[in-house]
Design a protein around this motif. Sequence first.
Motif, PDB file in Angstrom:
ATOM      1  N   TRP A  20      -9.261 -40.227   8.454  1.00 44.33           N
ATOM      2  CA  TRP A  20      -8.719 -39.445   8.154  1.00 44.33           C
ATOM      3  C   TRP A  20      -8.136 -38.885   9.486  1.00 44.33           C
ATOM      4  O   TRP A  20      -7.317 -38.077   9.597  1.00 44.33           O
ATOM      5  CB  TRP A  20     -10.023 -38.249   7.415  1.00 44.33           C
ATOM      6  CG  TRP A  20      -9.654 -39.369   5.581  1.00 44.33           C
ATOM      7  CD1 TRP A  20     -10.507 -39.521   5.203  1.00 44.33           C
ATOM      8  CD2 TRP A  20      -8.111 -38.689   4.630  1.00 44.33           C
ATOM      9  NE1 TRP A  20     -10.540 -39.284   4.104  1.00 44.33           N
ATOM     10  CE2 TRP A  20      -9.044 -39.499   3.659  1.00 44.33           C
ATOM     11  CE3 TRP A  20      -7.423 -38.620   5.213  1.00 44.33           C
ATOM     12  CZ2 TRP A  20      -7.920 -39.371   2.510  1.00 44.33           C
ATOM     13  CZ3 TRP A  20      -6.488 -38.735   3.823  1.00 44.33           C
ATOM     14  CH2 TRP A  20      -6.586 -38.948   2.606  1.00 44.33           C
ATOM     15  N   ASP A  24      -4.795 -42.772   9.003  1.00 40.73           N
ATOM     16  CA  ASP A  24      -4.741 -42.363   7.106  1.00 40.73           C
ATOM     17  C   ASP A  24      -3.839 -40.182   7.921  1.00 40.73           C
ATOM     18  O   ASP A  24      -3.413 -40.100   6.276  1.00 40.73           O
ATOM     19  CB  ASP A  24      -5.895 -42.786   6.222  1.00 40.73           C
ATOM     20  CG  ASP A  24      -6.156 -43.638   6.237  1.00 40.73           C
ATOM     21  OD1 ASP A  24      -5.096 -44.264   6.454  1.00 40.73           O
ATOM     22  OD2 ASP A  24      -6.403 -43.920   5.265  1.00 40.73           O
ATOM     23  N   GLY A  25      -4.621 -39.840   8.515  1.00 41.77           N
ATOM     24  CA  GLY A  25      -4.691 -38.360   8.593  1.00 41.77           C
ATOM     25  C   GLY A  25      -2.767 -38.061   8.630  1.00 41.77           C
ATOM     26  O   GLY A  25      -2.576 -37.496   8.423  1.00 41.77           O
ATOM     27  N   TRP A  28      -0.529 -38.629   6.211  1.00 38.02           N
ATOM     28  CA  TRP A  28      -1.003 -37.307   5.259  1.00 38.02           C
ATOM     29  C   TRP A  28      -0.983 -35.906   5.942  1.00 38.02           C
ATOM     30  O   TRP A  28       0.070 -35.487   4.993  1.00 38.02           O
ATOM     31  CB  TRP A  28      -2.159 -36.830   4.909  1.00 38.02           C
ATOM     32  CG  TRP A  28      -2.625 -38.298   3.395  1.00 38.02           C
ATOM     33  CD1 TRP A  28      -2.678 -39.699   3.569  1.00 38.02           C
ATOM     34  CD2 TRP A  28      -2.971 -37.819   1.852  1.00 38.02           C
ATOM     35  NE1 TRP A  28      -3.444 -39.957   2.793  1.00 38.02           N
ATOM     36  CE2 TRP A  28      -2.997 -39.228   1.513  1.00 38.02           C
ATOM     37  CE3 TRP A  28      -2.983 -36.447   1.330  1.00 38.02           C
ATOM     38  CZ2 TRP A  28      -3.552 -38.784   0.447  1.00 38.02           C
ATOM     39  CZ3 TRP A  28      -2.913 -36.361  -0.036  1.00 38.02           C
ATOM     40  CH2 TRP A  28      -3.222 -37.693  -0.760  1.00 38.02           C
ATOM     41  N   GLY A  64      -7.410 -30.701   3.774  1.00 37.55           N
ATOM     42  CA  GLY A  64      -5.980 -31.662   3.858  1.00 37.55           C
ATOM     43  C   GLY A  64      -5.227 -30.803   4.685  1.00 37.55           C
ATOM     44  O   GLY A  64      -5.607 -29.913   6.185  1.00 37.55           O
ATOM     45  N   ASP A  85     -11.601 -29.953   6.540  1.00 31.81           N
ATOM     46  CA  ASP A  85     -11.238 -31.691   6.815  1.00 31.81           C
ATOM     47  C   ASP A  85     -12.005 -32.308   7.513  1.00 31.81           C
ATOM     48  O   ASP A  85     -12.220 -31.564   8.728  1.00 31.81           O
ATOM     49  CB  ASP A  85      -9.551 -31.570   6.323  1.00 31.81           C
ATOM     50  CG  ASP A  85      -9.212 -32.421   5.745  1.00 31.81           C
ATOM     51  OD1 ASP A  85      -9.258 -32.328   4.420  1.00 31.81           O
ATOM     52  OD2 ASP A  85      -9.285 -33.774   6.532  1.00 31.81           O
ATOM     53  N   SER A  87      -9.876 -34.404   9.206  1.00 34.35           N
ATOM     54  CA  SER A  87      -8.587 -34.846   9.927  1.00 34.35           C
ATOM     55  C   SER A  87      -7.975 -33.341  11.042  1.00 34.35           C
ATOM     56  O   SER A  87      -7.493 -32.742  10.077  1.00 34.35           O
ATOM     57  CB  SER A  87      -7.069 -35.045   8.814  1.00 34.35           C
ATOM     58  OG  SER A  87      -5.707 -34.920   9.470  1.00 34.35           O
TER      59      SER A  87
END
Length: 279
Positions: A20, A24-25, A28, A64, A85, A87
């Motif tokens: 994240w 992946d982060g 997103w 997120g 989070d 991220s």
Amino acid sequence: MSESTVVRVDPSNERMLKAWNGDDGALWAKRAERFNDGVAAYRDTFFSAAGIQPGDRVLDVGCGAGQTTRDAARLATAGSALGVDLSGEMLGLARRLAGEEGVPNVSFEQVDAQVHAFPEAGFDVVISRHGSMFFGTPLAAFANLVRATRPGGRLVLLTWQPLRLNEWITTFRTIIAAGREVPSANLALSDPEETEALLTSAGYTDFRCTAVNKPMYFGQDVDDAADFVIEQHGGRLSDLDEATRAKAVAALRADLAEHQTDRGVFYGSAAWLVEARRP
């Protein structure tokens, strides 16, 4: 996240931090609006259950890019909302959007909610929209969140029902497998009995789990949806030969076309609305 920033995580969450706070982060954050649009049909049900009052202090776990945190802050007009989070990139976007949207009573921290020293009984409501399913040690995580919840305070989660009940993910995983074995996967918090046992053991009470089924949005048309799905799941396509990959993409586009409506491309999805309270 700058190289000098150090996020303290439980060892069981090191892999999640790498993901994240990495690729992946970044994805997103890049696609934050589309991810939010995807589950927008759940918003009213989720916040109705949260029952946020003007003076509430809200903790949003796995926030997120912070849409749910900002929405919570708008309801807690005389209170506050904290989003946490792993991220750094998504949290950077969350802070920027909060400024642009003029939401002053919101803040964000890059921490591991499993081990972070939240203020004792510091929150009236703890929420998480699909962010509570990634803890390495769930019991320890929820015990930490119980400690952070005031007596009588509420916990409201949105989690996925089992994969087989979610048309969107089962369809995409099967198509992108392109004839290969579909990797097995179990979604955390997808079994109500296990979730009740977990939250009860952590210290919550008055458990309630409600099935919620909503259409999930993937794009305005086939081209738009295909770009998004391939970007999100396309890693499984990268090791295929060109012909097999083309066949899989064609199958995906054909399936997306079957789900095209006058409002965009939608697939069925199934979630649990989980509610509990600190005694």
